[in-house]
Motif scaffolding. Structure first.
Motif, mmCIF file in Angstrom:
data_model
loop_
_atom_site.group_PDB
_atom_site.id
_atom_site.type_symbol
_atom_site.label_atom_id
_atom_site.label_comp_id
_atom_site.label_asym_id
_atom_site.label_seq_id
_atom_site.Cartn_x
_atom_site.Cartn_y
_atom_site.Cartn_z
ATOM 1 N N SER A 226 -62.559 33.362 48.426
ATOM 2 C CA SER A 226 -62.922 31.944 48.524
ATOM 3 C C SER A 226 -61.697 31.048 48.637
ATOM 4 C CB SER A 226 -63.751 31.530 47.305
ATOM 5 O OG SER A 226 -62.975 31.619 46.124
ATOM 6 N N LEU A 227 -60.507 31.600 48.381
ATOM 7 C CA LEU A 227 -59.264 30.818 48.440
ATOM 8 C C LEU A 227 -58.382 31.242 49.608
ATOM 9 C CD1 LEU A 227 -58.423 30.878 44.630
ATOM 10 C CD2 LEU A 227 -59.473 29.014 45.902
ATOM 11 N N LYS A 228 -58.953 31.981 50.537
ATOM 12 C CA LYS A 228 -58.172 32.489 51.663
ATOM 13 C C LYS A 228 -57.484 31.354 52.420
ATOM 14 C CE LYS A 228 -58.543 35.513 55.707
ATOM 15 N NZ LYS A 228 -59.442 36.374 56.512
ATOM 16 N N GLY A 229 -56.174 31.503 52.614
ATOM 17 C CA GLY A 229 -55.404 30.526 53.381
ATOM 18 C C GLY A 229 -55.112 29.224 52.671
ATOM 19 N N LYS A 230 -55.444 29.111 51.388
ATOM 20 C CA LYS A 230 -55.262 27.831 50.685
ATOM 21 C C LYS A 230 -53.786 27.500 50.455
ATOM 22 C CE LYS A 230 -59.606 26.731 50.030
ATOM 23 N NZ LYS A 230 -60.195 25.532 50.668
ATOM 24 N N LEU A 231 -52.922 28.497 50.556
ATOM 25 C CA LEU A 231 -51.487 28.252 50.352
ATOM 26 C C LEU A 231 -50.712 28.562 51.632
ATOM 27 C CD1 LEU A 231 -51.055 29.781 46.779
ATOM 28 C CD2 LEU A 231 -51.459 27.398 47.406
ATOM 29 N N ASN A 232 -51.349 28.308 52.773
ATOM 30 C CA ASN A 232 -50.732 28.640 54.058
ATOM 31 C C ASN A 232 -49.324 28.058 54.190
ATOM 32 O OD1 ASN A 232 -52.459 30.328 55.349
ATOM 33 N ND2 ASN A 232 -53.500 28.758 56.549
ATOM 34 N N GLY A 233 -48.382 28.957 54.515
ATOM 35 C CA GLY A 233 -47.019 28.520 54.781
ATOM 36 C C GLY A 233 -46.192 28.212 53.552
ATOM 37 N N LEU A 234 -46.760 28.323 52.364
ATOM 38 C CA LEU A 234 -46.006 28.033 51.144
ATOM 39 C C LEU A 234 -45.166 29.254 50.786
ATOM 40 C CD1 LEU A 234 -45.868 25.655 49.078
ATOM 41 C CD2 LEU A 234 -47.393 27.009 47.638
ATOM 42 N N PRO A 235 -43.850 29.113 50.643
ATOM 43 C CA PRO A 235 -43.034 30.287 50.292
ATOM 44 C C PRO A 235 -43.294 30.724 48.861
ATOM 45 C CG PRO A 235 -41.674 28.305 50.348
ATOM 46 C CD PRO A 235 -43.032 27.899 50.841
ATOM 47 N N ALA A 236 -43.136 32.015 48.606
ATOM 48 C CA ALA A 236 -43.385 32.558 47.264
ATOM 49 C C ALA A 236 -42.303 33.555 46.914
ATOM 50 C CB ALA A 236 -44.758 33.223 47.210
ATOM 51 N N VAL A 237 -41.854 33.499 45.668
ATOM 52 C CA VAL A 237 -40.939 34.496 45.130
ATOM 53 C C VAL A 237 -41.738 35.367 44.171
ATOM 54 C CG1 VAL A 237 -38.930 34.896 43.676
ATOM 55 C CG2 VAL A 237 -38.873 33.091 45.384
ATOM 56 N N CYS A 238 -41.805 36.653 44.471
ATOM 57 C CA CYS A 238 -42.578 37.606 43.670
ATOM 58 C C CYS A 238 -41.599 38.363 42.776
ATOM 59 C CB CYS A 238 -43.327 38.558 44.599
ATOM 60 S SG CYS A 238 -44.469 39.648 43.753
ATOM 61 N N VAL A 239 -41.730 38.197 41.460
ATOM 62 C CA VAL A 239 -40.720 38.679 40.516
ATOM 63 C C VAL A 239 -41.235 39.894 39.753
ATOM 64 C CG1 VAL A 239 -39.186 38.046 38.620
ATOM 65 C CG2 VAL A 239 -39.923 36.298 40.260
ATOM 66 N N ALA A 240 -40.508 41.017 39.865
ATOM 67 C CA ALA A 240 -40.788 42.216 39.082
ATOM 68 C C ALA A 240 -39.705 42.366 38.016
ATOM 69 C CB ALA A 240 -40.836 43.435 39.999
ATOM 70 N N SER A 241 -39.838 43.389 37.165
ATOM 71 C CA SER A 241 -38.944 43.480 36.001
ATOM 72 C C SER A 241 -37.923 44.595 36.138
ATOM 73 C CB SER A 241 -39.767 43.700 34.728
ATOM 74 O OG SER A 241 -40.484 44.917 34.806
ATOM 75 N N GLY A 242 -37.488 44.883 37.375
ATOM 76 C CA GLY A 242 -36.420 45.857 37.553
ATOM 77 C C GLY A 242 -35.128 45.375 36.920
ATOM 78 N N PRO A 243 -34.176 46.291 36.668
ATOM 79 C CA PRO A 243 -32.921 45.901 36.007
ATOM 80 C C PRO A 243 -32.165 44.790 36.712
ATOM 81 C CG PRO A 243 -33.132 48.287 36.088
ATOM 82 C CD PRO A 243 -34.262 47.736 36.910
ATOM 83 N N SER A 244 -32.286 44.693 38.038
ATOM 84 C CA SER A 244 -31.525 43.670 38.762
ATOM 85 C C SER A 244 -32.015 42.251 38.479
ATOM 86 C CB SER A 244 -31.591 43.937 40.273
ATOM 87 O OG SER A 244 -32.901 43.706 40.774
ATOM 88 N N LEU A 245 -33.193 42.114 37.856
ATOM 89 C CA LEU A 245 -33.708 40.777 37.561
ATOM 90 C C LEU A 245 -32.737 39.991 36.684
ATOM 91 C CD1 LEU A 245 -35.877 38.584 37.538
ATOM 92 C CD2 LEU A 245 -37.028 39.830 35.693
ATOM 93 N N ASP A 246 -32.070 40.671 35.761
ATOM 94 C CA ASP A 246 -31.164 39.970 34.838
ATOM 95 C C ASP A 246 -30.133 39.129 35.579
ATOM 96 O OD1 ASP A 246 -32.389 41.002 32.562
ATOM 97 O OD2 ASP A 246 -31.136 42.799 32.562
ATOM 98 N N SER A 247 -29.591 39.677 36.665
ATOM 99 C CA SER A 247 -28.529 38.970 37.389
ATOM 100 C C SER A 247 -29.061 37.845 38.274
ATOM 101 C CB SER A 247 -27.733 39.964 38.241
ATOM 102 O OG SER A 247 -28.575 40.560 39.214
ATOM 103 N N GLU A 248 -30.389 37.740 38.415
ATOM 104 C CA GLU A 248 -30.963 36.722 39.303
ATOM 105 C C GLU A 248 -31.626 35.577 38.547
ATOM 106 O OE1 GLU A 248 -30.047 36.918 42.117
ATOM 107 O OE2 GLU A 248 -30.345 38.842 43.124
ATOM 108 N N LEU A 249 -31.690 35.654 37.223
ATOM 109 C CA LEU A 249 -32.453 34.656 36.470
ATOM 110 C C LEU A 249 -31.894 33.245 36.629
ATOM 111 C CD1 LEU A 249 -33.209 36.736 33.253
ATOM 112 C CD2 LEU A 249 -34.867 35.905 34.932
ATOM 113 N N GLN A 250 -30.587 33.116 36.644
ATOM 114 C CA GLN A 250 -30.004 31.779 36.775
ATOM 115 C C GLN A 250 -30.330 31.159 38.132
ATOM 116 O OE1 GLN A 250 -28.679 29.796 34.419
ATOM 117 N NE2 GLN A 250 -29.402 31.499 33.132
ATOM 118 N N ARG A 251 -30.355 31.981 39.176
ATOM 119 C CA ARG A 251 -30.732 31.455 40.489
ATOM 120 C C ARG A 251 -32.209 31.074 40.505
ATOM 121 N NH1 ARG A 251 -27.212 35.660 42.276
ATOM 122 N NH2 ARG A 251 -25.302 34.787 43.155
#
Length: 868
Positions: A226-251
């Motif tokens: 029912s929400l298909k396409g409601k965020l068309n063109g909106l960029p998204a950052v998908c965050v997982a909990s791999g070890p490299s996340l620590d170095s990216e938190l400030q960004r």
């Protein structure tokens, strides 16, 4: 010397091939065998030589007595009726030919030969009639050698037995990289299929139960479709909990409202610890222990959207405080075949099992673009299993490690499940219209993604300003389903359950009669007639009760496998001595089948009954739509009904509405806080106790409960101290025995400071020391990737080299800028050139490159705006 081979060999083979594999026979008509020279060994067996383009030669088999050598290599094989052997590259056919003769159990043989010319050669020089006549043989030759399609066809057979993969060694040399890729994909696909079956077999009953318990959230929230396409063109950052996340938190903290921040549940703790509020949280894990990833942080997530799989652990869903929730399903017949059609709901995602896949698919349906992956390492680039603040950590076991291709061109260490997850993500990305960017430079390479650092993405991809909150506010969240509709739907399914149960009983009765007749007179006419009745009934049963069969299937996988194995054994007559035994076993299988269906129905009916009772309770005369009630007594009744069903987020809603009208009702405060405490949500309990005590500062019951809650909170610290103290004592005893153990000394220091440290040394793949030789090897790989049409693999290598040498020499970053310019990614090229110019301000040439790239990027932007 080229030796003539009698035509009768080929003609004999081709007669059978034409009869059994007609399409392949037609394809062979225009195929030559000019690349091969057949010859006979000293013992008179057919062998062949392959002539490579560079002039070198490859001999198919080294042994003079090939049949003896092949037989010896197969002596340790243990193959049963339900097993399956995949021959990848059949050579001249010696291995499968010997297997047909060696294994009386009649296992399944699948030959996958991408080289049509080689297959034709085998037909010309070796008598393969025994092999081609083998009933349980499948051939995939030439263009038919498609790994994904083949493994999909045999996925149920993989569930039934064991698998063995056999590769003809010479085929690796003959086929080169493409053959090795095919081989690796087949092996990986078999492993993934096997693992998925195992997961579904173990968790199937729980998934069915979880789906039913999550129905209240489905009815009060939204289905993904029912929400298909409601965020068309909106960029998204998908965050997982791999070890490299620590170095990216400030960004990530600097992104703010420029794009959606979507947190996989295990990354929530790291984001909140860094002061980053995600917009969306995604959870799909079926198991109860997954609740710990969110439990301690729910208080801070009340403004977030929850995307949840209907199969996921219900505690994650019913305690989530946010009112905005989106339901998805992972190929679930309860949703796809029953509630979806009945209520006009579309929740289905393509078959998936991981939270990463669910996040990607959901964002694609919502229309987010691009999707940027952060912390999705799928490997262990440091000595940790997860980011520092993740709730779950585990010690890494070097003995269980394997290597896989890293983004930067060097191998990285990982576990087998991670390789499965990567394959699932790669499969998910096929057909994606959105651009997916992987920023995990030290993790595993994910096919189908672009490779860029998060720093570059923020500078060149994300908008300078954004208003994500406004986009989310425009989405509609009001429920479209009433309790009345749900009770009516439940009533209809109850009727189907009753009919299904009666049909199972009727089937068992027919089978019992057959068994009695077999015991009394196995050769009589009545046996034949009753056997026919049972067969006809079984055929009708599944078609007439298709919905119930599909709904209960996931909770019957053990039974399904057992029954299928018995049927397969019966179909080839293994272990059956006479007609009476055949009839008796058929009857036993049918009886077990109906019993299995009846048992699955009983388990399903318990879940159904519980939810039916719940929806009837909230379907009162005042309720109307499920969230529309104003009478205080009705509000309290609804609150208690939701709490009884453990739907805490809904109970809280109605308790708060009730207390707004009747704040003096202490009992309601106590019931609400008790609900929080039941789920160990101490923070939420504390918050509402403080609010209640502001209104009733002297109430004894509230004061006692507040003391009790504070004690529960303080006991957490006491337990933590006790655990560290116990660990410290064990360590002191160990150090007294091994005082110089470096690991123990490091752990001793960490525990003394009460600072957890993931101290266990992880054995990473051995790397060649930084050297010009290694750099040249990596550059050669990058050039090879470009030639093979894999530009992002090359970009990953260049980025890895650039990061290694940026401080001393920006030459590799300039090469990466040149590469992006050739790809016409001008904004990316300008960003890299600018980095080089900042490091070398006196270099006028690089400044000119940067200016030219910026101008091209500006023209691109203008053209795109005009096209839009």
């Amino acid at each position: 010397m080229h030796m003539p081979w009698p035509d009768k060999i080929y003609n004999s083979n081709i007669v059978i091939l034409k009869k059994r594999f007609g399409a392949l026979h037609k394809e062979l008509a225009t195929t030559s065998t000019n690349s091969f020279r057949p010859f006979k060994t000293r013992v008179g067996q057919a062998n062949a030589m392959y002539f490579r383009h560079n002039g070198s030669q490859v001999v198919f088999y080294e042994a003079e007595d090939i049949m003896k050598s092949v037989a010896e290599s197969m002596t340790s094989w243990k193959l049963g009726l339900h097993d399956i052997v995949f021959f990848i590259g059949m050579g001249l056919g010696y291995h499968p030919l010997n297997a047909v003769a060696a294994f009386a159990a009649n296992p399944h043989f699948v030959i996958i030969e991408p080289n049509l010319e080689l297959f034709k050669l085998a037909l010309e020089v070796l008598d393969l009639r025994t092999l081609l006549n083998y009933e349980r043989l499948d051939l995939y030759v030439g263009s038919a050698a498609d790994p994904a399609a083949i493994i999909d066809k045999f996925k149920f057979q993989i569930f039934l037995g064991k698998q063995r993969v056999v590769t003809h060694a010479a085929s690796r040399v003959i086929g080169g990289k493409s053959f090795v890729e095919l081989e690796n994909e087949i092996k990986a696909s078999i492993g993934l299929t096997r693992d998925l079956w195992q997961t579904n077999r173990q968790l199937g009953p729980r998934m069915l139960r979880n789906t039913m318990e999550n129905l209240p959230s489905l009815c009060f929230g939204q289905a993904l479709g029912s929400l298909k396409g409601k965020l068309n063109g909106l960029p998204a950052v998908c965050v997982a909990s791999g070890p490299s996340l620590d170095s990216e938190l400030q960004r990530l903290k600097q992104i703010e409202d420029r794009c959606l921040i979507v947190a996989i549940d295990s990354a929530v703790s790291s984001l909140l610890a860094a002061g980053i509020q995600p917009h969306i949280v995604v959870t799909v894990d079926v198991r109860e222990e997954n609740f710990e990833k969110l439990r301690s942080f729910l208080y801070y997530l009340k403004d977030c959207i929850l995307i949840y799989a209907m199969e996921s652990n219900p505690d994650n869903v019913r305690t989530f405080p946010g009112k905005r929730r989106i339901a998805v399903s992972l190929g679930n017949p309860v949703l796809d075949d029953w509630l979806g059609p009945e209520l006009g709901l579309d929740t289905r995602l393509p078959t998936t099992t991981t939270v990463s896949q669910a996040a990607l698919f959901s964002l694609a349906v919502l229309g987010a673009d691009p999707i940027v992956l952060v912390g999705m390492d799928l490997a262990f680039p440091s000595n940790a299993s997860h980011a520092r603040h993740a709730v779950h950590h585990y010690n890494l076991n070097p003995a269980e490690m394997m290597t896989t291709d890293g983004v930067c061109g060097l191998p990285v260490a990982t576990y087998r499940p991670m390789i499965d997850y990567r394959m699932q993500i790669e499969n998910a990305l096929k057909g994606f219209s959105a651009t997916v960017i992987n920023t995990g430079m030290n993790g595993a390479y994910i096919r189908g993604t672009a490779v860029k650092t998060l720093e570059e993405v923020m500078a060149t991809v994300l908008p300078a300003r954004g208003n994500v909150a406004a986009s989310l506010a425009e989405m509609e969240w009001k429920s479209r389903i009433s309790a009345t509709e749900m009770t009516a739907v439940f009533e209809r399914i109850r009727e189907k359950c009753t009919a299904f149960s009666r049909a199972c009983q009727q089937g068992e009765t027919l089978v019992n009669v057959l068994q009695e007749l077999i015991a009394a007179d196995p050769d009589g006419k009545e046996v034949i007639e009753q056997h026919s009745r049972v067969q006809r009934y079984c055929e009708r049963f599944e078609s007439e009760h298709d919905l119930m069969v599909r709904i209960t299937e996931c909770s019957r996988l053990d039974d399904i496998r057992s029954l299928a194995q018995r049927r397969e054994k019966l179909s080839v007559g293994k272990g059956i001595r006479n007609e009476r035994e055949t009839l008796s076993e058929e009857a036993n299988i049918s009886s077990a089948y109906f019993q299995s269906q009846q048992q699955a129905l009983t388990r399903w009916y318990e879940c159904l009954d519980q939810m039916d009772s719940y929806f009837r309770k909230i379907n009162g005369p005042v309720a109307g739509r499920m969230d529309d009630a104003n009478d205080p007594e009705r509000l309290l009744e609804l609150a208690r009904s939701h709490m009884e069903c453990r739907q805490l987020w809904l109970a809280e809603k109605y308790y708060r509405q009730y207390l707004d009208t009747a704040p003096q009702q202490i009992e309601a405060w106590l019931e609400l806080v008790a609900g929080y405490r039941h789920f160990r949500l101490w923070n939420l309990a504390k918050h509402f106790l403080q609010h209640a005590l502001e209104l009733h500062p002297q109430n004894r019951q509230l004061l006692e409960l507040n003391d009790k809650n504070n004690h529960s909170i303080f006991s957490l610290l006491a337990k933590a101290k006790a655990a560290w103290h116990e660990a410290f004592n064990h360590l002191v005893e160990y150090i007294a025995i091994n005082p110089q153990d470096p690991v123990a000394k490091k752990l001793h220091h960490s525990i003394k400071a009460l600072a957890p440290d993931n101290w266990q040394k992880t054995v990473q793949p051995e790397k060649v020391a930084d050297s010009n030789e290694e750099d040249e090897q990596l550059l050669a790989r990058a050039r090879e990737f470009v030639r093979d049409g894999k530009p992002e693999r090359a970009a990953g290598i260049l980025e890895g080299l650039a990061q290694r040498y940026d401080a001393q020499d920006a030459g590799y970053r300039e090469k990466l800028g040149d590469f992006r310019y050739l790809q016409q990614q001008f904004a990316s090229a300008a960003w890299h050139y600018t980095r080089v110019a900042q490091a070398n301000p006196a270099d006028g040439e690089i400044s000119i490159k940067a200016a030219k790239a910026r101008e091209m990027a500006r023209i691109d932007t203008a053209n795109n705006a005009q096209d839009g």
